[in-house]
Design an enzyme around this catalytic site. Sequence first.
Site, PDB file in Angstrom:
ATOM      1  N   LYS A 180      42.496  45.763  40.125  1.00 29.04           N
ATOM      2  CA  LYS A 180      43.403  46.802  40.611  1.00 29.04           C
ATOM      3  C   LYS A 180      43.174  48.113  39.855  1.00 29.04           C
ATOM      4  O   LYS A 180      43.042  49.172  40.441  1.00 29.04           O
ATOM      5  CB  LYS A 180      44.846  46.323  40.455  1.00 29.04           C
ATOM      6  CG  LYS A 180      45.839  47.303  40.997  1.00 29.04           C
ATOM      7  CD  LYS A 180      47.240  46.766  40.931  1.00 29.04           C
ATOM      8  CE  LYS A 180      48.196  47.907  41.272  1.00 29.04           C
ATOM      9  NZ  LYS A 180      49.581  47.533  41.127  1.00 29.04           N
ATOM     10  N   LYS A 186      44.855  44.528  24.066  1.00 24.70           N
ATOM     11  CA  LYS A 186      43.662  45.173  24.647  1.00 24.70           C
ATOM     12  C   LYS A 186      43.202  46.338  23.759  1.00 24.70           C
ATOM     13  O   LYS A 186      42.013  46.504  23.490  1.00 24.70           O
ATOM     14  CB  LYS A 186      43.989  45.734  26.038  1.00 24.70           C
ATOM     15  CG  LYS A 186      44.227  44.694  27.114  1.00 24.70           C
ATOM     16  CD  LYS A 186      44.489  45.403  28.447  1.00 24.70           C
ATOM     17  CE  LYS A 186      44.976  44.447  29.500  1.00 24.70           C
ATOM     18  NZ  LYS A 186      45.361  45.107  30.760  1.00 24.70           N
ATOM     19  N   GLY A 215      49.330  42.910  40.444  1.00 25.37           N
ATOM     20  CA  GLY A 215      48.205  41.982  40.312  1.00 25.37           C
ATOM     21  C   GLY A 215      48.584  40.539  40.581  1.00 25.37           C
ATOM     22  O   GLY A 215      47.937  39.835  41.369  1.00 25.37           O
ATOM     23  N   ARG A 216      49.656  40.047  39.962  1.00 26.07           N
ATOM     24  CA  ARG A 216      50.015  38.629  40.108  1.00 26.07           C
ATOM     25  C   ARG A 216      50.637  38.320  41.457  1.00 26.07           C
ATOM     26  O   ARG A 216      50.947  37.174  41.747  1.00 26.07           O
ATOM     27  CB  ARG A 216      50.931  38.200  38.960  1.00 26.07           C
ATOM     28  CG  ARG A 216      52.155  39.057  38.762  1.00 26.07           C
ATOM     29  CD  ARG A 216      52.838  38.738  37.441  1.00 26.07           C
ATOM     30  NE  ARG A 216      53.934  39.630  37.136  1.00 26.07           N
ATOM     31  CZ  ARG A 216      53.817  40.828  36.546  1.00 26.07           C
ATOM     32  NH1 ARG A 216      52.621  41.276  36.206  1.00 26.07           N
ATOM     33  NH2 ARG A 216      54.867  41.567  36.286  1.00 26.07           N
ATOM     34  N   HIS A 244      49.311  10.313  31.640  1.00 26.23           N
ATOM     35  CA  HIS A 244      48.580   9.647  30.562  1.00 26.23           C
ATOM     36  C   HIS A 244      48.285  10.606  29.419  1.00 26.23           C
ATOM     37  O   HIS A 244      47.394  10.362  28.602  1.00 26.23           O
ATOM     38  CB  HIS A 244      47.301   9.029  31.136  1.00 26.23           C
ATOM     39  CG  HIS A 244      47.599   8.082  32.252  1.00 26.23           C
ATOM     40  ND1 HIS A 244      47.882   6.746  32.047  1.00 26.23           N
ATOM     41  CD2 HIS A 244      47.754   8.306  33.580  1.00 26.23           C
ATOM     42  CE1 HIS A 244      48.159   6.189  33.209  1.00 26.23           C
ATOM     43  NE2 HIS A 244      48.090   7.109  34.161  1.00 26.23           N
ATOM     44  N   GLU A 282      37.116  42.442  30.926  1.00 27.34           N
ATOM     45  CA  GLU A 282      36.466  41.211  31.373  1.00 27.34           C
ATOM     46  C   GLU A 282      35.722  41.422  32.690  1.00 27.34           C
ATOM     47  O   GLU A 282      34.547  41.067  32.848  1.00 27.34           O
ATOM     48  CB  GLU A 282      37.508  40.097  31.591  1.00 27.34           C
ATOM     49  CG  GLU A 282      38.133  39.548  30.338  1.00 27.34           C
ATOM     50  CD  GLU A 282      39.384  40.303  29.911  1.00 27.34           C
ATOM     51  OE1 GLU A 282      39.557  41.487  30.320  1.00 27.34           O
ATOM     52  OE2 GLU A 282      40.179  39.734  29.143  1.00 27.34           O
ATOM     53  N   GLU A 327      54.410  36.554  32.858  1.00 28.48           N
ATOM     54  CA  GLU A 327      54.104  37.984  32.833  1.00 28.48           C
ATOM     55  C   GLU A 327      55.249  38.772  33.491  1.00 28.48           C
ATOM     56  O   GLU A 327      55.509  39.922  33.130  1.00 28.48           O
ATOM     57  CB  GLU A 327      52.768  38.266  33.541  1.00 28.48           C
ATOM     58  CG  GLU A 327      52.150  39.600  33.176  1.00 28.48           C
ATOM     59  CD  GLU A 327      50.690  39.723  33.585  1.00 28.48           C
ATOM     60  OE1 GLU A 327      49.797  39.394  32.774  1.00 28.48           O
ATOM     61  OE2 GLU A 327      50.425  40.148  34.727  1.00 28.48           O
TER      62      GLU A 327
END
Length: 520
Positions: A192, A479, A249-250, A366, A198, A335
């Site tokens: 965005k 960041k 974004g999310r 488990h 990254e 977030e």
Amino acid sequence: MQHPTNELWQALEQQASEYASGFDLRQAFATQPDRFAALSLSAPHLRADLSKNLWDRSVLSGLLALAQSRGLDASRHALLAGEVVNPTENRPALHAWLRMYHAQATDHEWGQGLHDMLALAEALRADPEVDDLVHIGIGGSGLGPEMALQALQPFKTCRQRIHVVSNLDGHDLHQTLQGLQPARTRFVVASKSWSTTETLRNARSAWDWCVAGGLDAPGRHFIAVTSRPERAAAMGYAQLLHLPEGVGGRFSLWSAVGLPLAVAIGAGGFGQLLRGAAEMDEHFAQAPLHANLPVWLGLLDVWNSTFLNLGSRCVVPYHHGLRRLPAYLQQLEMESNGKRVDTQGQPLPWPTTTALWGEVGSNSQHAFFQWLHQGSQRVPTELLLVRRPAHDLDGHHDALLANGLAQAQALMLGAQAGADQLAGHQDFPGNRPSTVLLLEALSPASLGALLALYEHRVFVAGVVWGINSFDQWGVELGKTLARDLEPRLASGDTAGLDGSTAGLVGWVGWVREAVVSFSE
Ligand code: F6P
């Protein structure tokens, strides 16, 4: 927790102290024959049983009154009307708009990117020169496509292989590119902001890989999905898809960020995802608060974390396709509501959202279920079951469903062991809260409805807490510091750093030297 002015908070606090110590689910079911009916609810594509939680209709009524006093009705309207609900960034939150109006979205700035994306998805599906599509994006620009591609694998109808790369760790991209041919690969770079380290680093390495593989003009192999198309265009990207500023974004799976999913399941399948989510939007918009599933779930989250002080929530999807759902929900919830100030930046006087974690069932039985059943903390556990499987292997699915239901039963009922020497070890305290969500089947439409349910639930809880659920300032400091540290790793300069970070920078330098001398 203190909130001296609001009587509704105080009444709930009073109830919470009784429920935390004196309430027993087993007795509640024994004395309330209609408890299951009274505390379960249907919504589009799914049903939810909330009766095995440490609450009652009277608590729910108190929470509903609280929500009303906190302006939930007006906030719900503001969200769905596209008003500014993210004051720190002066933005609306348009994710529900994308799906409610996607059919007629073409003449709106916020719908154009989605429209263009669906057309491009069909073109890519039909392109005989494309074998592999690599989607590069992180957080909201990666988790949604990655999770949904897994969930809807049985609906994949394209010939192409689709990959998702997120991690800054080069192993992610390196392994993905093994065996791929640059000339027959297309890259979708979703960011965005077009400033995420990254994503830009992975995109640059992918570009270099194309050049090293003999492509003269790699730009035509790269598609950008972004709110800053001018930045991508300046880097030579041939195809640009627009992501509206108002889509967080999310919350962006529904936008052009969903391109790899639309390639996988086609524009028609993606339309079903949007329609399923729109059905949930409609339920959220229209159902009265006392019969509104996102509202119930949001209020349950407030009750468990703020009033009962239960320290986390565990989500266990009993479907292999939903194995990345806990990670997706972690970003969505933590977030959005992982904040300790109100919309004006003032400290909130109550605890807000807890940690969300989880893993697919039955694998997790488990691993951490021992802790859920017999550990020293009570953790609200959410079990997500799907009634009809997408395979016909004999016996698997009934056994899976029985295992999921049995966990919820065991958490509530517990068990007392006999009087032998293992009694203490075999004792199950029970009276532990759980929720069961049941989907009829896992399809594009039901996945859309499920994700929209979680989005609205997060919003509801945020409104009651007084949080702006649509910003994320808390990710910025790390960041900034990473940008400062990166050159120090090469130079060894530790001036001005705290003692621990300086020591660690020294260690990294030492490891590097060791690697160099090892390889020499
Ligand atoms: O660092 C957090 C975050 O900003 C998320 O909110 C977002 O989903 C992710 O990074 C990726 O951001 P972008 O789409 O701008 O690359």
